[in-house]
Design a protein around this motif. Structure first.
Motif: not given
Length: 245
Positions: A184-191, A34-35, A199-205
């Motif tokens: 993770a704050k949410c499933p999208s954060s887990l991704l 879903l995320a 949908t929440v972060n570029t992942g550049i970290f």
């Protein structure tokens, strides 16, 4: 110690292990698919035919593949450590030396991750879950104090972990502790923590952590190292509640 609930007794009885895996894994798969759909892509998921290589599932966001071991625990349990195959967590050959590992069979592996699923029973929905994640990028970020977490592993524990994972055969196991995971704050954060499209972060970290871990040279940075560390933690705050506010 509190008495086990009916749900906990059922899920964690050895004879019901397949039922537990089906219930909890399907919840995880639904949440992540879903995320991914919210990011407008289809998350492919594969499972190995035999359970001998140290991972339970493979996630494919159509640009990258991640092999993952799943661990499940009740929220109120005292369990805080798990055994993981070394080869799952060891870095891939192309990045091993950058992370301080040897470019050898004992220094490289799948560069996969571990998802910890924490279950809490509720009256409304039956149960709710929290997701935690770790991999070698996160572990090296904790080791070199790049990632600033609320409940940090001790220097001794991290040093012992890194030394241990660098030794022995790939099929051997290594102990990993809960405070070596990021919540993770949410499933999208887990991704996002896994380095997959979200949908929440570029992942550049993750890229910056790779550049910041030892051995590294500050001459390689366009800005002071502290600025990059600050950036990493600001990025992580958007996806993880484990980071110091």
């Amino acid at each position: 110690m509190s008495e086990k609930t009916k749900l906990e007794k059922y899920l964690f009885e050895p004879k019901n292990s397949h039922a537990k895996e089906s219930l909890i894994n399907n919840k995880l798969i639904f949440d992540l698919k879903l995320a991914a759909a919210q990011r407008e892509y289809f998350l492919n998921i594969y499972t190995p035919e035999v359970d001998k290589d140290g991972f339970d599932i493979i996630f494919d966001d159509q640009d990258s593949l991640t092999k993952v071991q799943l661990k499940t625990v009740m929220a109120k349990t005292s369990t805080n450590s798990w055994s993981i195959h070394k080869t799952l967590l060891r870095p891939a050959p192309y990045i091993c030396e950058q992370l301080g590992f040897e470019s050898s069979p004992s220094g490289t592996g799948y560069q996969g991750g571990v998802i910890l699923i924490e279950i809490e029973e509720t009256e409304e929905s039956g149960f709710q879950v929290k997701y935690y994640y770790t991999d070698i990028i996160i572990l090296c970020g904790l080791r070199d104090k790049i990632i600033k977490v609320i409940d940090a592993p001790s220097d001794k524990a991290l040093e012992a972990f890194i030394n241990n994972i660098n030794e022995g055969m790939s099929h051997e196991k290594i102990t990993i502790y809960k405070n070596m995971f990021l919540e993770a704050k949410c499933p999208s954060s887990l991704l996002a923590l896994m380095g997959m499209h979200n949908t929440v972060n570029t992942g550049i970290f993750r890229y910056h952590i790779q550049k910041l871990v030892e051995p590294c040279s500050e001459e390689e940075f366009a800005s002071p190292r502290d600025k990059f560390v600050e950036f990493v933690n600001e990025e992580l705050k958007s996806v993880s509640s484990s980071i110091i506010p």
